[in-house]
Motif scaffolding. Sequence first.
Motif, PDB file in Angstrom:
ATOM      1  N   HIS A   1     -54.940  31.579  -8.393  1.00 41.88           N
ATOM      2  CA  HIS A   1     -54.183  30.691  -7.517  1.00 41.88           C
ATOM      3  C   HIS A   1     -55.053  30.317  -6.311  1.00 41.88           C
ATOM      4  CE1 HIS A   1     -49.987  32.339  -8.917  1.00 41.88           C
ATOM      5  NE2 HIS A   1     -50.854  32.238  -9.905  1.00 41.88           N
TER       6      HIS A   1
ATOM      7  N   GLU B   1     -55.057  28.554  -2.856  1.00 36.22           N
ATOM      8  CA  GLU B   1     -54.068  28.170  -1.850  1.00 36.22           C
ATOM      9  C   GLU B   1     -54.585  27.095  -0.901  1.00 36.22           C
ATOM     10  OE1 GLU B   1     -52.178  32.687  -1.878  1.00 36.22           O
ATOM     11  OE2 GLU B   1     -53.592  32.077  -0.310  1.00 36.22           O
TER      12      GLU B   1
ATOM     13  N   GLU C   1     -52.808  42.312  -8.558  1.00 40.20           N
ATOM     14  CA  GLU C   1     -53.219  41.104  -7.853  1.00 40.20           C
ATOM     15  C   GLU C   1     -54.273  41.468  -6.818  1.00 40.20           C
ATOM     16  OE1 GLU C   1     -48.949  38.670  -8.143  1.00 40.20           O
ATOM     17  OE2 GLU C   1     -49.706  39.345  -6.193  1.00 40.20           O
TER      18      GLU C   1
ATOM     19  N   ARG D   1     -52.055  23.577 -12.443  1.00 39.95           N
ATOM     20  CA  ARG D   1     -51.684  22.946 -11.185  1.00 39.95           C
ATOM     21  C   ARG D   1     -52.964  22.375 -10.577  1.00 39.95           C
ATOM     22  NH1 ARG D   1     -47.432  24.555 -12.960  1.00 39.95           N
ATOM     23  NH2 ARG D   1     -45.731  25.662 -11.879  1.00 39.95           N
TER      24      ARG D   1
ATOM     25  N   SER E   1     -54.308  24.713  -6.309  1.00 40.67           N
ATOM     26  CA  SER E   1     -54.506  24.620  -7.755  1.00 40.67           C
ATOM     27  C   SER E   1     -54.241  25.973  -8.391  1.00 40.67           C
ATOM     28  CB  SER E   1     -55.937  24.175  -8.091  1.00 40.67           C
ATOM     29  OG  SER E   1     -56.239  22.922  -7.518  1.00 40.67           O
ATOM     30  N   ARG E   2     -53.921  25.953  -9.697  1.00 37.17           N
ATOM     31  CA  ARG E   2     -53.761  27.193 -10.458  1.00 37.17           C
ATOM     32  C   ARG E   2     -54.499  27.050 -11.782  1.00 37.17           C
ATOM     33  NH1 ARG E   2     -47.600  29.475  -9.349  1.00 37.17           N
ATOM     34  NH2 ARG E   2     -47.786  29.454  -7.072  1.00 37.17           N
TER      35      ARG E   2
ATOM     36  N   ASP F   1     -55.070  34.712 -13.989  1.00 38.31           N
ATOM     37  CA  ASP F   1     -54.351  33.569 -13.431  1.00 38.31           C
ATOM     38  C   ASP F   1     -54.802  33.447 -11.973  1.00 38.31           C
ATOM     39  OD1 ASP F   1     -52.603  31.560 -12.736  1.00 38.31           O
ATOM     40  OD2 ASP F   1     -50.810  32.812 -12.771  1.00 38.31           O
TER      41      ASP F   1
END
Length: 262
Positions: A192, A194, A152, A215, A251-252, A190
Motif C-alpha cells: 500500500h 500512501e 504488516e 489501485r 496505489s496498491r 500486498d
Amino acid sequence: MNTSMPFLQQPRSLERCVTGRPTRDGAGVRLTRVLTSDLQQRLDPFLMLDQFGSDDPKDYGAGFPSHPHRGFETVTYMIAGRMRHKDSTGGEGLLQNGGVQWMTAGRGVIHSEMPEQEEGRMEGFQLWLNLPGKDKMCAASYKDIQSADIPEIRPVEGVLVRLIAGRVLNTSGAVDRPAQSHPTQVLYLDVHFERETFLDIPLPNGHNAFVYIYRGQARVGDSGTQVVDLHQMGILSNDGDGLRLHAESVSRVLVIAGQHLN
C-alpha cells in the motif's frame, strides 16, 4: 517522496504488461482472469490469477457452489466482503475483509465458496499455485488466516506492506514454509503506497515474478519509466536482485514471486 538510498544493485525490468480478460465462473460470478493458461509456463509455478470486484450483488451473489480441485493450491485474498468456505474434508471458515483462505487440494477436494452478504462490495483475488509432482497426491488441507494475523510492516515512510506468504525484509509472512518441503518458495505481498515514494523489494535471482496494480499505478525498474497501469499485470524479467516500485500517488500493488517447478 522517499529520499532514502536504494539498496538494490540491479532492479528487475518490466518484461511486458498484461490486461486481464473479463469472464464468469462458478454460478455466474463476474471476474477478470489476469493470469491465463497461455502464461502458465512463463509464470510457473503460478497457474491462474483471478480478480473479482463489484458493488452489484447480481455479479457475485450466486457464488461458487461445490466443485472439485486436485493437484494444486488455491489462495483467496479478500479485500472486501464475506464468503463462506466449506469442503469435503470437513473444513469450514468465513473469509472476510483482509483475510486469506489457503487450500491445498492435493489428491482431491470438493469445496464451495458462497457469499454471506446480499449487498455491498465484494472484492478480492484468487491465485492458483502448482504443487511439485511428489506432492500432488498429498492429503487435502485448509487454513483460514484472519486479517489481524497477517503481519504488516512499514519499511519506508508512506508504505505499508502486508505479508501474506514468504519472507522479505527480515519479516516472515502469515504463511512461511521451508523450501525443503515447499520448493516453490512463494512470496505474496500486498503493498500500500500512501503517497509518492518508492520501495525496493529483494527477490531471489531466477524466481518468476509479477506485480498486479489494483489501485492507482506504479513504475517498475531502475529508470522509473516503465509504467504498469491500473488493472494490469506487469511480468518482471528474471535478471536482477529485486523489484523497485515507484508510486506517484496512492496505489496498491500485489507482488507475487516463486521458484519455478519445470
